[in-house]
Scaffold this motif. Structure first.
Motif, PDB file in Angstrom:
ATOM      1  N   THR A  59       0.840  -1.204   0.000  1.00 50.64           N
ATOM      2  CA  THR A  59       0.000   0.000   0.000  1.00 50.64           C
ATOM      3  C   THR A  59       0.869   1.246   0.000  1.00 50.64           C
ATOM      4  O   THR A  59       0.599   2.218  -0.722  1.00 50.64           O
ATOM      5  CB  THR A  59      -0.927   0.017   1.235  1.00 50.64           C
ATOM      6  OG1 THR A  59      -1.756  -1.143   1.212  1.00 50.64           O
ATOM      7  CG2 THR A  59      -1.798   1.262   1.241  1.00 50.64           C
ATOM      8  N   LEU A  60       1.909   1.219   0.799  1.00 48.56           N
ATOM      9  CA  LEU A  60       2.850   2.338   0.849  1.00 48.56           C
ATOM     10  C   LEU A  60       3.527   2.520  -0.511  1.00 48.56           C
ATOM     11  O   LEU A  60       3.764   3.659  -0.951  1.00 48.56           O
ATOM     12  CB  LEU A  60       3.894   2.096   1.937  1.00 48.56           C
ATOM     13  CG  LEU A  60       4.865   3.244   2.252  1.00 48.56           C
ATOM     14  CD1 LEU A  60       4.099   4.448   2.795  1.00 48.56           C
ATOM     15  CD2 LEU A  60       5.918   2.794   3.260  1.00 48.56           C
ATOM     16  N   ASP A  67       2.219   1.894  -3.432  1.00 50.18           N
ATOM     17  CA  ASP A  67       1.263   2.558  -4.325  1.00 50.18           C
ATOM     18  C   ASP A  67       1.209   4.065  -4.042  1.00 50.18           C
ATOM     19  O   ASP A  67       1.117   4.876  -4.970  1.00 50.18           O
ATOM     20  CB  ASP A  67      -0.140   1.954  -4.152  1.00 50.18           C
ATOM     21  CG  ASP A  67      -0.217   0.519  -4.660  1.00 50.18           C
ATOM     22  OD1 ASP A  67       0.627   0.151  -5.512  1.00 50.18           O
ATOM     23  OD2 ASP A  67      -1.097  -0.231  -4.202  1.00 50.18           O
ATOM     24  N   GLU A  68       1.285   4.424  -2.764  1.00 51.16           N
ATOM     25  CA  GLU A  68       1.274   5.849  -2.404  1.00 51.16           C
ATOM     26  C   GLU A  68       2.541   6.538  -2.912  1.00 51.16           C
ATOM     27  O   GLU A  68       2.503   7.686  -3.370  1.00 51.16           O
ATOM     28  CB  GLU A  68       1.169   5.995  -0.885  1.00 51.16           C
ATOM     29  CG  GLU A  68      -0.159   5.522  -0.309  1.00 51.16           C
ATOM     30  CD  GLU A  68      -0.195   5.615   1.200  1.00 51.16           C
ATOM     31  OE1 GLU A  68       0.827   6.000   1.801  1.00 51.16           O
ATOM     32  OE2 GLU A  68      -1.243   5.291   1.782  1.00 51.16           O
ATOM     33  N   TRP A  69       3.651   5.813  -2.837  1.00 49.14           N
ATOM     34  CA  TRP A  69       4.917   6.361  -3.331  1.00 49.14           C
ATOM     35  C   TRP A  69       4.859   6.567  -4.839  1.00 49.14           C
ATOM     36  O   TRP A  69       5.245   7.624  -5.355  1.00 49.14           O
ATOM     37  CB  TRP A  69       6.051   5.401  -2.953  1.00 49.14           C
ATOM     38  CG  TRP A  69       7.357   5.674  -3.613  1.00 49.14           C
ATOM     39  CD1 TRP A  69       7.984   6.886  -3.748  1.00 49.14           C
ATOM     40  CD2 TRP A  69       8.197   4.715  -4.271  1.00 49.14           C
ATOM     41  NE1 TRP A  69       9.176   6.735  -4.431  1.00 49.14           N
ATOM     42  CE2 TRP A  69       9.338   5.411  -4.760  1.00 49.14           C
ATOM     43  CE3 TRP A  69       8.129   3.338  -4.460  1.00 49.14           C
ATOM     44  CZ2 TRP A  69      10.366   4.767  -5.444  1.00 49.14           C
ATOM     45  CZ3 TRP A  69       9.159   2.698  -5.133  1.00 49.14           C
ATOM     46  CH2 TRP A  69      10.262   3.423  -5.620  1.00 49.14           C
ATOM     47  N   SER A 120       2.342   7.061  -6.664  1.00 51.07           N
ATOM     48  CA  SER A 120       1.417   8.151  -7.008  1.00 51.07           C
ATOM     49  C   SER A 120       1.931   9.493  -6.483  1.00 51.07           C
ATOM     50  O   SER A 120       1.217  10.490  -6.505  1.00 51.07           O
ATOM     51  CB  SER A 120       0.017   7.867  -6.447  1.00 51.07           C
ATOM     52  OG  SER A 120       0.051   7.792  -5.027  1.00 51.07           O
ATOM     53  N   LYS A 145       2.550  10.518  -3.518  1.00 55.91           N
ATOM     54  CA  LYS A 145       2.022  11.021  -2.250  1.00 55.91           C
ATOM     55  C   LYS A 145       3.077  10.919  -1.151  1.00 55.91           C
ATOM     56  O   LYS A 145       2.960  11.561  -0.109  1.00 55.91           O
ATOM     57  CB  LYS A 145       0.775  10.219  -1.833  1.00 55.91           C
ATOM     58  CG  LYS A 145      -0.410  10.384  -2.768  1.00 55.91           C
ATOM     59  CD  LYS A 145      -1.564   9.515  -2.332  1.00 55.91           C
ATOM     60  CE  LYS A 145      -2.736   9.629  -3.300  1.00 55.91           C
ATOM     61  NZ  LYS A 145      -3.854   8.710  -2.942  1.00 55.91           N
ATOM     62  N   VAL A 146       4.084  10.069  -1.396  1.00 54.27           N
ATOM     63  CA  VAL A 146       5.166   9.858  -0.435  1.00 54.27           C
ATOM     64  C   VAL A 146       6.494  10.033  -1.172  1.00 54.27           C
ATOM     65  O   VAL A 146       6.670   9.527  -2.289  1.00 54.27           O
ATOM     66  CB  VAL A 146       5.098   8.426   0.161  1.00 54.27           C
ATOM     67  CG1 VAL A 146       6.267   8.188   1.115  1.00 54.27           C
ATOM     68  CG2 VAL A 146       3.777   8.211   0.876  1.00 54.27           C
ATOM     69  N   PHE A 202       9.553   6.715   1.801  1.00 56.64           N
ATOM     70  CA  PHE A 202       9.112   5.356   1.493  1.00 56.64           C
ATOM     71  C   PHE A 202      10.170   4.337   1.896  1.00 56.64           C
ATOM     72  O   PHE A 202       9.890   3.370   2.617  1.00 56.64           O
ATOM     73  CB  PHE A 202       8.800   5.241   0.000  1.00 56.64           C
ATOM     74  CG  PHE A 202       8.697   3.834  -0.503  1.00 56.64           C
ATOM     75  CD1 PHE A 202       7.594   3.047  -0.189  1.00 56.64           C
ATOM     76  CD2 PHE A 202       9.698   3.273  -1.292  1.00 56.64           C
ATOM     77  CE1 PHE A 202       7.489   1.732  -0.647  1.00 56.64           C
ATOM     78  CE2 PHE A 202       9.615   1.979  -1.756  1.00 56.64           C
ATOM     79  CZ  PHE A 202       8.500   1.203  -1.434  1.00 56.64           C
TER      80      PHE A 202
END
Length: 219
Positions: A33-34, A36-38, A40, A42-43, A48
């Protein structure tokens, strides 16, 4: 001025798998999940990686064994020796951490290879990153600014070649004399009109260097 430097990314270039993926798959499934955030954005990259590396929760001996178990391009040790035997200096340039890179070099008996990366150290069952804003090659997103490293080496060497495989490698590729691109880096550089030579292995890089008479085919 020195003659020639060959600079290589580590994760996904020298190693067959990114160290962070090994950690996620083996110890930190929540990291997907992290990830995917990276991706996109967001992180930040450095946040990350720091989070993933601090989620191993194993003794140092186990972590080192995991590093030893990671596959690398089998031709890398010979390639490094070939560069050095032909008057070149080999460097590793990574936005990961030198903790697992140095253990990998030790495993394969690779010497005289300076590593530009984020400092990493073992503490309390995890790998921690020591990123200092005061470092000359500091970068807010990656921890290390690969472009700055390439530009600095170009002040010391007549020729600086580079190889990488992913987005962070697209930035130093702009400044290298010759860039060898693996995987998704090829498409990124195409889109940005940055010249490169497509390869899939260090064996292919060596063949190109031999054809270009940068190194000899002997040995």
């Amino acid at each position: 001025m020195k003659k020639w430097a060959f600079v290589s990314d580590f994760d996904g270039t020298i190693s067959k798998q990114d160290f962070y993926w090994m950690v996620i798959e083996k110890y930190f499934p929540e990291g997907r999940t992290l990830y995917d955030e990276w991706k996109s954005e967001k992180v930040k990259d450095i946040d990350f990686l720091s989070r993933v590396f601090k989620s191993i929760n194993q003794e140092e001996e186990q972590i080192i064994q995991d590093i030893y178990d990671m596959a690398i391009d089998p031709h890398v040790p010979d390639f490094i020796r070939k560069v050095q035997e032909n008057g070149g200096d080999f460097f590793i340039l990574s936005a990961g951490t030198d903790f697992y890179i140095k253990h990998t070099l030790e495993k394969y008996g690779i010497t005289n290879v300076p590593v530009f990366s984020n400092e990493g150290f073992y503490k309390e069952q995890n790998v921690h990153m020591n990123v200092q804003e005061s470092n000359w090659h500091y970068h807010e997103r990656y921890g290390i600014d690969k472009s700055k490293v390439i530009k600095k080496l170009k002040e010391e060497y007549e020729t600086v070649d580079f190889i990488g495989d992913s987005e962070p490698d697209s930035h130093p590729a702009v400044y290298a004399d010759t860039t060898y691109a693996i995987g998704v880096l090829q498409e990124i550089l195409k889109e940005r009109n940055v010249p490169f030579i497509p390869v899939s292995s260090f064996k292919e890089v060596e063949a190109h260097l031999i054809d270009s008479k940068v190194v000899t085919g002997e040995g």
